[in-house]
Design an enzyme around this catalytic site. Structure first.
Site, PDB file in Angstrom:
ATOM      1  N   HIS A   1       0.803  -1.229   0.000  1.00  0.00           N
ATOM      2  CA  HIS A   1       0.000   0.000   0.000  1.00  0.00           C
ATOM      3  C   HIS A   1       0.837   1.281   0.000  1.00  0.00           C
ATOM      4  CE1 HIS A   1      -3.685  -2.205   0.429  1.00  0.00           C
ATOM      5  NE2 HIS A   1      -3.361  -2.705   1.620  1.00  0.00           N
TER       6      HIS A   1
ATOM      7  N   PHE B   1       3.362   1.794 -11.170  1.00  0.00           N
ATOM      8  CA  PHE B   1       3.651   1.378 -12.548  1.00  0.00           C
ATOM      9  C   PHE B   1       2.465   1.647 -13.478  1.00  0.00           C
ATOM     10  CE2 PHE B   1       6.263  -1.385  -9.789  1.00  0.00           C
ATOM     11  CZ  PHE B   1       7.525  -0.988 -10.232  1.00  0.00           C
TER      12      PHE B   1
ATOM     13  N   SER C   1      -4.341  -8.076  -9.614  1.00  0.00           N
ATOM     14  CA  SER C   1      -4.699  -8.087  -8.198  1.00  0.00           C
ATOM     15  C   SER C   1      -6.005  -8.843  -7.973  1.00  0.00           C
ATOM     16  CB  SER C   1      -4.836  -6.643  -7.692  1.00  0.00           C
ATOM     17  OG  SER C   1      -5.133  -6.619  -6.310  1.00  0.00           O
ATOM     18  N   PHE C   2      -5.951  -9.867  -7.125  1.00  0.00           N
ATOM     19  CA  PHE C   2      -7.136 -10.609  -6.699  1.00  0.00           C
ATOM     20  C   PHE C   2      -7.481 -10.129  -5.283  1.00  0.00           C
ATOM     21  CE2 PHE C   2      -4.913 -13.227  -9.727  1.00  0.00           C
ATOM     22  CZ  PHE C   2      -5.901 -13.828 -10.487  1.00  0.00           C
TER      23      PHE C   2
END
Length: 232
Positions: A145, A191, A201-202
């Site tokens: 994060h 990025f 991302s899951f």
């Protein structure tokens, strides 16, 4: 080194495991859900089950300020290095600026903590770049994060971004897969505008679930090819 050569000749993946015994001594504060002591507990399981015999164990080199400012702003890293319990009252304005507070508190050894977990991830990426390892484990890392100039969601230094930057020194592209229950927003943001890193991302999303980003129908950008994917 003999173990590495043996693994390579047998066709088994060469696995490096980075662990610093001091990681379990850092404490976010009473009642805080983030507990580095869990990393020590995980290490004890690895030792007691004999799993350490199947990996190459390394103590990570502490990340330097130069290592961390490869992504993070210099003034943010300087603040992490200088802030402490005994001068916190003099730093109220900076605490707000850099988003340190209940979720990301100032605690004893904060900067060394960042150096420790970040050093493991950067060192692991370097080992892959050097062709010495196929898989690298750093249970203390993964603080996805943290942003360029601020802390977020228990995360201070984004070791994942720094590890990816290390990998990009050798590899043309990197696929980053995040399986944490929270959206890997810090890595995605870092990025956002490059085609050299794809973030996948899951995570859980919707409602007020932290960090409130990464919805499956998000439009990443309408002027470039999107290089992020969200599955909720």
């Amino acid at each position: 080194m003999a173990k590495v050569a043996q693994a390579a000749s047998s066709g088994r993946p060469r696995i490096d495991y980075f662990y610093d015994a001091q990681i379990g001594n850092f404490h976010y504060g009473e009642g805080h859900p983030m507990r580095p002591h869990r990393v020590r507990m995980t290490h004890q399981l690895i030792v007691n089950y004999g799993l350490y015999k199947h990996v190459n164990v390394f103590r990570p080199k502490l990340a330097t300020r130069a290592d961390m400012t490869a992504f993070h702003s210099d003034d943010y890293i300087r603040f992490l290095q200088e802030v402490a319990q005994d001068n916190i009252q003099e730093s109220i304005a900076h605490l707000e600026r850099f988003n340190l507070g209940a979720d990301c508190p100032v605690f004893d050894g904060l900067y060394e903590y960042c150096q420790t977990y970040t050093g493991g991830s950067i060192s692991g990426a370097a080992r892959i770049n050097q062709g010495c390892a196929d898989i690298v484990l750093n249970w203390s890392g993964g603080l996805h994060h943290a942003k360029k100039g601020e802390a977020s969601g228990f995360c201070y230094v984004n070791d994942i971004v720094l590890a990816i930057l290390e990998l990009l020194k050798v590899h043309p592209r990197v696929l980053y897969v995040d399986i944490d229950i929270h959206h890997g927003d810090g890595v995605e943001e870092a990025f956002y505008l490059t085609n050299r890193v794809m973030t996948l991302s899951f995570h859980q999303a919707g409602g007020n679930f932290f960090p409130g980003t990464g919805h499956v129908n998000d439009l990443v950008c309408d002027v470039i090819e999107p290089y992020s994917r969200m599955l909720t």
